[in-house]
Design a protein around this motif. Structure first.
Motif, mmCIF file in Angstrom:
data_model
loop_
_atom_site.group_PDB
_atom_site.id
_atom_site.type_symbol
_atom_site.label_atom_id
_atom_site.label_comp_id
_atom_site.label_asym_id
_atom_site.label_seq_id
_atom_site.Cartn_x
_atom_site.Cartn_y
_atom_site.Cartn_z
ATOM 1 N N GLN A 102 0.821 -1.205 0.000
ATOM 2 C CA GLN A 102 0.000 0.000 0.000
ATOM 3 C C GLN A 102 0.860 1.263 0.000
ATOM 4 O O GLN A 102 0.338 2.362 -0.220
ATOM 5 C CB GLN A 102 -0.952 -0.007 1.205
ATOM 6 N N ASN A 103 2.191 1.105 0.231
ATOM 7 C CA ASN A 103 3.111 2.245 0.167
ATOM 8 C C ASN A 103 4.473 1.712 -0.268
ATOM 9 O O ASN A 103 5.254 1.233 0.556
ATOM 10 C CB ASN A 103 3.209 2.948 1.525
ATOM 11 N N THR A 104 4.755 1.790 -1.577
ATOM 12 C CA THR A 104 6.020 1.271 -2.099
ATOM 13 C C THR A 104 7.210 2.122 -1.688
ATOM 14 O O THR A 104 8.345 1.723 -1.895
ATOM 15 C CB THR A 104 5.968 1.154 -3.638
ATOM 16 N N GLY A 105 6.960 3.278 -1.069
ATOM 17 C CA GLY A 105 8.057 4.088 -0.518
ATOM 18 C C GLY A 105 8.579 3.491 0.786
ATOM 19 O O GLY A 105 9.672 3.825 1.240
ATOM 20 N N VAL A 106 7.818 2.579 1.415
ATOM 21 C CA VAL A 106 8.228 1.930 2.664
ATOM 22 C C VAL A 106 8.713 0.502 2.387
ATOM 23 O O VAL A 106 9.795 0.121 2.842
ATOM 24 C CB VAL A 106 7.083 1.931 3.696
ATOM 25 N N VAL A 107 7.911 -0.295 1.661
ATOM 26 C CA VAL A 107 8.311 -1.664 1.296
ATOM 27 C C VAL A 107 7.800 -1.995 -0.109
ATOM 28 O O VAL A 107 6.792 -1.457 -0.556
ATOM 29 C CB VAL A 107 7.799 -2.752 2.274
ATOM 30 N N THR A 108 8.496 -2.904 -0.758
ATOM 31 C CA THR A 108 7.997 -3.496 -1.999
ATOM 32 C C THR A 108 7.760 -4.978 -1.722
ATOM 33 O O THR A 108 8.357 -5.549 -0.799
ATOM 34 C CB THR A 108 8.991 -3.325 -3.168
ATOM 35 N N VAL A 109 6.903 -5.583 -2.544
ATOM 36 C CA VAL A 109 6.588 -6.994 -2.364
ATOM 37 C C VAL A 109 6.602 -7.672 -3.727
ATOM 38 O O VAL A 109 6.181 -7.087 -4.722
ATOM 39 C CB VAL A 109 5.238 -7.194 -1.623
ATOM 40 N N ALA A 110 7.116 -8.902 -3.760
ATOM 41 C CA ALA A 110 7.195 -9.672 -5.004
ATOM 42 C C ALA A 110 6.921 -11.141 -4.684
ATOM 43 O O ALA A 110 7.145 -11.589 -3.547
ATOM 44 C CB ALA A 110 8.570 -9.513 -5.632
ATOM 45 N N PRO A 111 6.460 -11.924 -5.691
ATOM 46 C CA PRO A 111 6.269 -13.362 -5.455
ATOM 47 C C PRO A 111 7.583 -14.012 -5.039
ATOM 48 O O PRO A 111 8.654 -13.665 -5.559
ATOM 49 C CB PRO A 111 5.800 -13.898 -6.809
ATOM 50 N N GLY A 112 7.507 -14.942 -4.084
ATOM 51 C CA GLY A 112 8.692 -15.644 -3.602
ATOM 52 C C GLY A 112 9.059 -16.814 -4.495
ATOM 53 O O GLY A 112 8.436 -17.043 -5.542
ATOM 54 N N THR A 113 10.056 -17.575 -4.082
ATOM 55 C CA THR A 113 10.512 -18.721 -4.870
ATOM 56 C C THR A 113 9.628 -19.951 -4.671
ATOM 57 O O THR A 113 9.672 -20.859 -5.476
ATOM 58 C CB THR A 113 11.967 -19.072 -4.495
ATOM 59 N N GLN A 114 8.858 -20.002 -3.615
ATOM 60 C CA GLN A 114 7.936 -21.109 -3.331
ATOM 61 C C GLN A 114 6.505 -20.645 -3.597
ATOM 62 O O GLN A 114 6.200 -19.456 -3.474
ATOM 63 C CB GLN A 114 8.062 -21.564 -1.870
ATOM 64 N N PRO A 115 5.606 -21.582 -3.939
ATOM 65 C CA PRO A 115 4.203 -21.185 -4.149
ATOM 66 C C PRO A 115 3.616 -20.533 -2.895
ATOM 67 O O PRO A 115 3.881 -20.965 -1.770
ATOM 68 C CB PRO A 115 3.492 -22.513 -4.439
ATOM 69 N N ASN A 116 2.827 -19.498 -3.131
ATOM 70 C CA ASN A 116 2.108 -18.775 -2.074
ATOM 71 C C ASN A 116 3.034 -18.127 -1.046
ATOM 72 O O ASN A 116 2.647 -17.923 0.106
ATOM 73 C CB ASN A 116 1.079 -19.666 -1.389
ATOM 74 N N THR A 117 4.264 -17.828 -1.454
ATOM 75 C CA THR A 117 5.170 -17.052 -0.597
ATOM 76 C C THR A 117 5.466 -15.731 -1.294
ATOM 77 O O THR A 117 5.412 -15.627 -2.525
ATOM 78 C CB THR A 117 6.495 -17.787 -0.306
ATOM 79 N N PHE A 118 5.783 -14.717 -0.494
ATOM 80 C CA PHE A 118 6.092 -13.384 -1.022
ATOM 81 C C PHE A 118 7.320 -12.853 -0.305
ATOM 82 O O PHE A 118 7.517 -13.088 0.893
ATOM 83 C CB PHE A 118 4.894 -12.444 -0.827
ATOM 84 N N THR A 119 8.148 -12.115 -1.062
ATOM 85 C CA THR A 119 9.364 -11.513 -0.514
ATOM 86 C C THR A 119 9.125 -10.021 -0.360
ATOM 87 O O THR A 119 8.704 -9.342 -1.311
ATOM 88 C CB THR A 119 10.560 -11.759 -1.460
ATOM 89 N N VAL A 120 9.402 -9.525 0.842
ATOM 90 C CA VAL A 120 9.195 -8.114 1.156
ATOM 91 C C VAL A 120 10.569 -7.461 1.314
ATOM 92 O O VAL A 120 11.424 -7.949 2.068
ATOM 93 C CB VAL A 120 8.376 -7.953 2.454
#
Length: 154
Positions: A102-120
């Motif tokens: 909701q605020n890419t100036g604080v964190v970004t998020v992307a799909p992780g290497t495993q299903p249903n995981t995300f990297t922040v």
């Protein structure tokens, strides 16, 4: 009367008397084409099969809301070296999820290497949320806090 002691006479008398007693006085068969009685047994009725009821289909389970873990996430510095991941699960759901900061100036998020995981990835100090949604628009959010620890050089 000597003739009554004749064995042939006695034998005929017993045979004739036996036929009357055993046969119950039935008329003798002369062999001249009389009719015979035929007794047909009563057939045993065939049981009617009981229909087997069709099984009632089980209702399709309804997915619950997604759950993210760990939640909340706390960062003490910025940059890719401080990345953290979270996993999303949802009962009765086998699809994929999307995650949006909701605020890419604080964190970004992307799909992780495993299903249903995300990297922040922490970008700068601040607080925000990451909104996670499934294909049925059921959602959850992950609370994120980034603090920058000042480095003191001595």
């Amino acid at each position: 009367m000597a003739w009554r002691r004749d064995p042939a006479y006695i034998l005929r008398w017993f045979v004739l008397a036996g036929a009357v007693v055993v046969g119950g006085g039935l008329p003798a068969c002369s062999g001249s084409g009389g009719t015979a009685s035929v007794v047909n047994p009563t057939p045993t009725p065939t049981p009617t099969p009981v229909p087997t009821p069709s099984p009632t289909p089980s209702p399709t389970p309804v997915p619950s809301n997604p759950v993210a873990s760990p939640n909340p996430l706390t960062f003490t510095n910025a940059g890719a070296a401080f990345n953290q991941t979270f996993t999303v699960t949802e009962a009765n759901y086998a699809g994929t999820f999307t995650a949006v900061s909701q605020n890419t100036g604080v964190v970004t998020v992307a799909p992780g290497t495993q299903p249903n995981t995300f990297t922040v990835t922490p970008v700068a100090a601040g607080q925000t949320t990451i909104l996670v949604t499934d294909s049925g628009n059921r959602s959850t959010s992950v609370t994120v806090t980034v603090t920058i620890t000042p480095v003191t050089v001595t």
